[in-house]
Design a protein around this motif. Sequence first.
Motif, short mmCIF file in Angstrom:
data_model
loop_
_atom_site.label_atom_id
_atom_site.label_comp_id
_atom_site.label_asym_id
_atom_site.label_seq_id
_atom_site.Cartn_x
_atom_site.Cartn_y
_atom_site.Cartn_z
N HIS A 88 36.77 36.54 37.56
CA HIS A 88 36.92 37.97 37.28
C HIS A 88 35.54 38.57 37.16
N ASP A 89 35.48 39.90 37.24
CA ASP A 89 34.20 40.59 37.13
C ASP A 89 34.36 41.82 36.24
N ALA A 90 35.11 41.64 35.15
CA ALA A 90 35.46 42.75 34.26
C ALA A 90 36.15 43.86 35.06
N ASP A 91 36.80 43.47 36.16
CA ASP A 91 37.48 44.42 37.03
C ASP A 91 38.98 44.50 36.72
N ARG A 92 39.36 43.93 35.60
CA ARG A 92 40.74 44.00 35.15
C ARG A 92 40.71 44.23 33.64
N PRO A 93 41.73 44.83 33.06
CA PRO A 93 41.66 45.22 31.65
C PRO A 93 41.62 44.06 30.68
#
Length: 292
Positions: free
Chosen positions: A145-150
Amino acid sequence: MPNDRRKTARRSLALLLAAAGCCAALAGCGAAPDPAAPPSDKAPGSRGPSASRTAPSTPAPASTAPENRSLAGRTVVVDPGHNPGNFQHSKEINQKVNIGTNRKECDTTGTSTEAGYAEASFTLDVSHRLRDLLVARGAKVVLTHDADRPWGPCVDERARIGNAARPDAVVSVHADGSAVGNRGFHVILPARVREGAADTAKIVGPSRELGERIADRFARATGTAPSNYLGGGTGLDVRDDLGGLNLSTVPKVFVECGNMRDPKDAKLLTSAAWRQKAAQGIAEGIATYLEG
């Protein structure tokens, strides 16, 4: 008359000198070259040293040294521990998922320093630095992940992402939250587990080799010592309660870069320069493992 002749001679001499000065100021007006003079080492048409000062400068040639592409064709999965948004989604991350040996929370918020620097921010920063270093060596890098999801992903999904990429290695980046006075880094290795959905038999050996390489290079790059509270001074710890390891089908380790709750370690972890060293150590450990 003698005086007139002297005056005429002086006028003639003055005219000759003036003509010589004018000739010297004009290009191509010089005397014919002396056949006895040594040959010039300049190219034909050169105007000598004064011309070189006005000629455009030639840029230095670019370096021809080959880039270090030793990881070309290799794939590495980098797993930034936790997620900066997890603390806003306690219901979601507290749901239990299958970790192979039992059921456990989907994820946690992670720890933080006393001043509030979150582990999730630390792991993402180091993971970005690690990705850039590996890509520079030619590797393909996949982030879970890349802080691209909550929130999340859950630990079981992280393992699935790693397995699906068919990588040569997976590294999960973390920082610990132990007691004050507990210092140093450690690398968590998968235990031999064969239960339910978990079967680590094939990855235990290569994961240990990967972990040993990372521990060695991490210590060199950061100048920090292995954990003084886990691993007996080796910097290696074996666990069977982490779904990210239990469910992995490829070599995988967790790197706990230091203890965020100890003020001395926290000072290191909050330093951008030190985080770059940490990423460098992990990258070099991965590289030496993959290069054999």
